[in-house]
Design an enzyme around this catalytic site. Structure first.
Site, PDB file in Angstrom:
ATOM      1  N   SER A 113       0.832  -1.198   0.000  1.00  0.00           N
ATOM      2  CA  SER A 113       0.000   0.000   0.000  1.00  0.00           C
ATOM      3  C   SER A 113       0.872   1.257   0.000  1.00  0.00           C
ATOM      4  CB  SER A 113      -0.970  -0.049   1.184  1.00  0.00           C
ATOM      5  OG  SER A 113      -2.025   0.856   1.025  1.00  0.00           O
TER       6      SER A 113
ATOM      7  N   ASP B 247      -5.812  -3.576  -2.712  1.00  0.00           N
ATOM      8  CA  ASP B 247      -4.816  -3.273  -1.687  1.00  0.00           C
ATOM      9  C   ASP B 247      -4.169  -4.525  -1.079  1.00  0.00           C
ATOM     10  OD1 ASP B 247      -3.522  -2.374   0.749  1.00  0.00           O
ATOM     11  OD2 ASP B 247      -4.722  -0.558   0.591  1.00  0.00           O
TER      12      ASP B 247
END
Length: 309
Positions: free
Chosen positions: A41, A155
């Protein structure tokens, strides 16, 4: 044998991830040079900027953010798989990292993402750098998924929030982890100061409407703003609920995975009081990252010396 191979695992954490910048600056100043860098991320974004020598540009960008400017980067999407398309943020990455191939980077780099269809953990260590970063921070429901090699990615924090295991798989003997969500007294992600995120003015809406945004009228943008940031009565918006849920999931998964495969050194910035949408608090987060890394420098040096030939 010489110096052992050093891996650096940079975890996810949305706005708290600005702490990675401070931690990296401290490690650079101390002469600690990782051979492998893996990020999840926002950790992937910070790691990529480190290995490409553009960390200073990321820091300048982060420190320039205000609440109003953050809203300007949110290209709301009325019909799609995420509230935000992410094209404006991707454009910022393209400005500095366009054309770079992951396999050509030094130190060695990888970004962690999650395959949407299967939930499998994916290590993006080849191909175009910018799409890999977009995939790694594609928060479900917030950003639309990113297609890479025919697979839809979201993600990476959903499966590997602090990618220690990837560093080891890529050959690291010593792994330094930066975990920006380890503060036990964190406030999750509900935005408590709704007044700070006031609805956009007509002028701001007009400046945002271009291309596909032309179809969005001011009322629709204001509605999406309320959905994203919540209402003035204190009720959380859609994104706040989703981010809180992701934060809880990420914390539980990180604890489990780090218990099973702990890093050799952990840098834990105390960022719990910084909400996950507080990207305008970069100065504070960067300072906390630097402080946390500084406190671990002696341990890092001791470990490197102990394992050196």
């Amino acid at each position: 044998m010489g110096r052992p191979i050093v891996g650096l695992a940079l975890g996810g954490g949305s706005a708290r991830g600005w702490a990675h910048i401070g931690a990296l600056n401290t490690l650079i100043a101390a002469g600690v040079e990782p051979d492998v860098v893996v990020g999840t991320s926002i950790g992937a974004v910070a790691g990529a900027c480190y290995v490409t020598g553009t960390l200073d540009r990321l820091e300048t960008f982060a420190r320039s953010l205000t609440r109003r400017r953050i809203f300007g980067f949110l290209d709301f999407n009325l019909a799609g798989s995420g509230l935000i398309t992410g094209q404006r943020l991707s454009g910022q990455l393209e400005n500095h990292l366009s054309g770079l191939q992951i396999e050509d980077l030094s130190p060695r780099f990888a970004a962690v993402a999650t395959e949407l269809a299967t939930g499998h953990e994916v290590w993006l260590n080849k191909g175009d750098l910018v799409p890999a970063l977009n995939a790694s921070f594609a928060l479900p429901g917030i950003f639309r998924p990113v297609e890479i090699n025919g697979q839809w990615m979201i993600d990476g924090a959903l499966v590997n929030p602090v990618p220690v295991s990837v560093c080891r798989a890529l050959g690291a003997r010593i792994v330094i982890a930066v975990n920006v969500t380890s503060d036990p007294f964190c406030k999750a992600s509900v935005i408590h100061d709704h007044a700070s995120y006031v609805e956009p003015t007509d002028l701001e809406i007009a400046s945002m409407q271009n291309g596909e945004d032309q179809a969005q009228d001011g009322g629709a943008l204001r509605l999406l703003h309320r959905q994203l940031f919540g209402r003035g009565n204190g009720a959380p918006g859609i994104s706040s609920v989703m981010m809180a849920a992701i934060n809880i999931t990420q914390d539980r998964i990180a604890r489990s995975r780090l218990a099973g495969d702990p890093p050799d050194i952990t840098i834990n910035p105390k960022t719990g009081h910084i909400n996950l949408f507080d990207f305008h608090r970069a100065d504070e987060a960067i300072a906390l990252g630097a402080k946390a890394a500084e406190s671990q420098l002696d341990e890092i040096r001791h470990t490197l010396n102990a394992l050196a030939a």
